[in-house]
Design a protein around this motif. Structure first.
Motif, mmCIF file in Angstrom:
data_model
loop_
_atom_site.group_PDB
_atom_site.id
_atom_site.type_symbol
_atom_site.label_atom_id
_atom_site.label_comp_id
_atom_site.label_asym_id
_atom_site.label_seq_id
_atom_site.Cartn_x
_atom_site.Cartn_y
_atom_site.Cartn_z
ATOM 1 N N LEU A 74 0.823 -1.214 0.000
ATOM 2 C CA LEU A 74 0.000 0.000 0.000
ATOM 3 C C LEU A 74 0.854 1.259 0.000
ATOM 4 O O LEU A 74 0.337 2.354 -0.238
ATOM 5 N N GLY A 75 2.138 1.106 0.277
ATOM 6 C CA GLY A 75 3.043 2.258 0.269
ATOM 7 C C GLY A 75 2.952 3.135 1.491
ATOM 8 O O GLY A 75 3.440 4.265 1.478
ATOM 9 N N ILE A 76 2.325 2.631 2.574
ATOM 10 C CA ILE A 76 2.204 3.407 3.815
ATOM 11 C C ILE A 76 3.305 2.961 4.767
ATOM 12 O O ILE A 76 3.267 1.844 5.283
ATOM 13 N N LEU A 77 4.274 3.822 4.996
ATOM 14 C CA LEU A 77 5.346 3.499 5.928
ATOM 15 C C LEU A 77 4.878 3.852 7.335
ATOM 16 O O LEU A 77 5.008 4.992 7.790
ATOM 17 N N ALA A 148 -7.054 2.012 14.733
ATOM 18 C CA ALA A 148 -6.641 2.160 13.334
ATOM 19 C C ALA A 148 -7.766 2.757 12.488
ATOM 20 O O ALA A 148 -7.514 3.548 11.568
ATOM 21 N N LEU A 149 -9.012 2.394 12.804
ATOM 22 C CA LEU A 149 -10.149 2.925 12.045
ATOM 23 C C LEU A 149 -10.275 4.437 12.227
ATOM 24 O O LEU A 149 -10.419 5.183 11.251
ATOM 25 N N VAL A 150 -10.195 4.891 13.473
ATOM 26 C CA VAL A 150 -10.333 6.328 13.742
ATOM 27 C C VAL A 150 -9.144 7.098 13.171
ATOM 28 O O VAL A 150 -9.299 8.106 12.473
ATOM 29 N N ALA A 155 -6.718 10.434 8.877
ATOM 30 C CA ALA A 155 -5.494 10.667 8.105
ATOM 31 C C ALA A 155 -5.735 10.517 6.607
ATOM 32 O O ALA A 155 -5.354 11.383 5.814
ATOM 33 N N PHE A 156 -6.381 9.419 6.201
ATOM 34 C CA PHE A 156 -6.568 9.174 4.770
ATOM 35 C C PHE A 156 -7.590 10.124 4.158
ATOM 36 O O PHE A 156 -7.482 10.511 2.993
ATOM 37 N N ARG A 157 -8.602 10.488 4.961
ATOM 38 C CA ARG A 157 -9.608 11.438 4.454
ATOM 39 C C ARG A 157 -8.972 12.804 4.199
ATOM 40 O O ARG A 157 -9.365 13.515 3.281
ATOM 41 N N SER A 158 -7.975 13.134 5.034
ATOM 42 C CA SER A 158 -7.261 14.408 4.849
ATOM 43 C C SER A 158 -6.120 14.274 3.850
ATOM 44 O O SER A 158 -5.367 15.240 3.657
ATOM 45 N N ARG A 159 -5.958 13.070 3.272
ATOM 46 C CA ARG A 159 -4.910 12.805 2.271
ATOM 47 C C ARG A 159 -3.515 13.077 2.826
ATOM 48 O O ARG A 159 -2.662 13.670 2.144
ATOM 49 N N VAL A 160 -3.310 12.663 4.072
ATOM 50 C CA VAL A 160 -1.972 12.745 4.660
ATOM 51 C C VAL A 160 -1.197 11.513 4.201
ATOM 52 O O VAL A 160 -1.612 10.386 4.462
ATOM 53 N N THR A 161 -0.121 11.717 3.502
ATOM 54 C CA THR A 161 0.641 10.589 2.971
ATOM 55 C C THR A 161 2.130 10.821 3.178
ATOM 56 O O THR A 161 2.545 11.850 3.712
ATOM 57 N N GLY A 162 2.920 9.846 2.734
ATOM 58 C CA GLY A 162 4.370 9.987 2.721
ATOM 59 C C GLY A 162 4.969 10.142 4.101
ATOM 60 O O GLY A 162 4.517 9.529 5.083
ATOM 61 N N VAL A 163 5.986 10.975 4.170
ATOM 62 C CA VAL A 163 6.727 11.130 5.407
ATOM 63 C C VAL A 163 5.860 11.746 6.499
ATOM 64 O O VAL A 163 6.062 11.479 7.688
ATOM 65 N N ARG A 259 -10.678 4.614 0.935
ATOM 66 C CA ARG A 259 -11.421 3.460 1.469
ATOM 67 C C ARG A 259 -10.561 2.197 1.435
ATOM 68 O O ARG A 259 -10.568 1.402 2.373
ATOM 69 N N PHE A 260 -9.838 2.016 0.346
ATOM 70 C CA PHE A 260 -8.941 0.860 0.264
ATOM 71 C C PHE A 260 -7.826 0.971 1.297
ATOM 72 O O PHE A 260 -7.459 -0.005 1.954
ATOM 73 N N GLN A 261 -7.275 2.168 1.438
ATOM 74 C CA GLN A 261 -6.217 2.372 2.432
ATOM 75 C C GLN A 261 -6.730 2.081 3.842
ATOM 76 O O GLN A 261 -6.038 1.415 4.628
ATOM 77 N N LEU A 262 -7.927 2.570 4.129
ATOM 78 C CA LEU A 262 -8.477 2.386 5.479
ATOM 79 C C LEU A 262 -8.724 0.911 5.774
ATOM 80 O O LEU A 262 -8.379 0.423 6.857
#
Length: 382
Positions: A74-77, A148-150, A155-163, A259-262
């Motif tokens: 998924l590319g989530i470190l 993890a759900l909360v 995080a994913f809804r706000s599109r926080v990604t990467g570092v 949704r897939f990330q979550l």
């Protein structure tokens, strides 16, 4: 019904999965046989101490598979998976503490010893129900899953990604560590939960229980591996890989990436919680040190050394690094972190795809090409 069975049965049709499960079950059988069939003085006898140590390694391997699912596919470190591991461990620890009953130091049939020592008068509400095994095992999944759900939803809804996402996950586990260190939280503070007596009525100090926990951890690793293989081999897995490689393009194609990330993040957290629950009765203690950011970084190093995005590489990395840690800390305990850092740099430079990448390279090198080399053209006859 057919689609569901096909989805779950797909990993068993993969040669690599069958090979992994065969090696795992063979190792479990050999260790069990050497433990039961040979006398204690025999050089090949596997002691109860070694059985417990191997069980701990297997629980770490399951945790590494959970991290590889979100990082490799998924590319989530995630630098905070130690938090989910610890929450599952605390859920199991609370159940084990309730099983002590009046056999504790202070003899209180309801309150754990540390609560009696701190003059608690009643059991906190969040400890209720942990005297029942079914409720406790459910919380092993729900506690890390809900966190993890909360966290993932925000995080994913706000599109926080990467570092940025990596830093937030580390901040999460650090905040939980500070909270669990407080005695007012009701989780034993700095000392955590310990002095466990029995699990499901079985004495935790007996050799048979230790062996049973080792086998249960091996089976849990096999089940977790198959579940992750089923996910990554499905359409869901392909969307995850597409998200990892080109998130913007995946969104452009109409997929709700968050949704897939979550979903995958929650599944990974629940697997980490199961690993923590299997770890606690074998080690005999759970304390806030499991929330330590350093531990979460170590998990990522296991996956990197074994080979990110392969699942079996994560298992190899977890087993090798933790075995090396056991040996190295016995000889030079202060130098272990330097050795781990040097090993990581070495593998990053020489083996960027980890040990699994090296194995894949050697397999390709030893496999003949599918078609024979074309014969050189004959010289035209005079």
């Amino acid at each position: 019904m057919h689609a569901s069975s096909s989805w779950l049965g797909r990993p068993f049709r993969e040669r690599a999965t069958r090979r992994f499960l065969g090696l795992l079950f063979a190792a479990l059988a050999v260790v069990t046989l050497l433990h039961l069939a040979l006398p204690a003085g025999h050089p090949l006898h596997v002691s109860t101490y070694t059985i417990t140590l191997l069980g701990k390694y297997l629980s770490y391997a399951l945790l590494a598979v959970a991290v590889d699912l979100v990082w490799g596919y998924l590319g989530i470190l995630s630098l905070g998976h130690g938090a989910f591991f610890a929450l599952g461990g605390y859920a199991m620890g609370m159940y084990l503490m309730r099983q002590i009953g009046d056999r504790g130091v202070y003899g209180d049939p309801v309150l754990p010893d540390f609560m009696v020592f701190l003059d608690w008068e009643a059991l906190p509400w969040y400890w209720l129900g942990f005297d029942m095994a079914g409720f406790a095992f459910l919380m092993v999944l729900l506690a890390p899953g809900l966190l993890a759900l909360v966290f993932g939803f925000l995080a994913f809804r706000s599109r926080v990604t990467g570092v940025y996402l990596s830093i937030i996950t580390q901040a999460l586990t650090f905040a939980l560590m500070l909270a669990f260190f407080r005695n007012e939280m009701g989780f034993g503070g700095n000392n955590g939960l310990t002095d466990f007596k029995e699990l499901l009525g079985f004495d935790l100090r007996s050799d048979a229980t230790r062996l049973g926990l080792f086998l249960a951890t091996g089976l849990a690793l096999a089940a977790g591996y198959v579940l992750c293989r089923a996910i990554v081999a499905s359409k869901l897995g392909r969307v995850c890989v597409a998200t990892r490689d080109a998130e913007a393009r995946t969104r452009f194609l109409g997929y709700r990436v968050e949704r897939f990330q979550l979903f995958v993040f929650v599944v990974s957290a629940m697997l980490a919680g199961v690993a923590g629950a299997l770890y606690v009765p074998q080690v005999g203690i759970i304390n806030p040190g499991e929330f330590s950011p350093i531990f979460s970084i170590e998990i990522v190093l296991w996956v990197a050394l074994g080979g990110r995005g392969t699942l079996y590489g994560a298992v190899i990395g977890a087993l090798l690094v933790n075995y090396a840690k056991t040996v190295f800390t016995g000889v030079m305990p202060d130098a272990w972190l330097f050795a781990l850092g040097g090993l990581f740099v070495l593998v990053t430079v020489l083996l960027p795809k980890g040990i699994a990448g090296l194995l894949a390279y050697r397999r390709r090198a030893s496999t003949p090409p599918p078609f024979p080399e074309p014969a050189p053209p004959r010289e035209a006859s005079a």
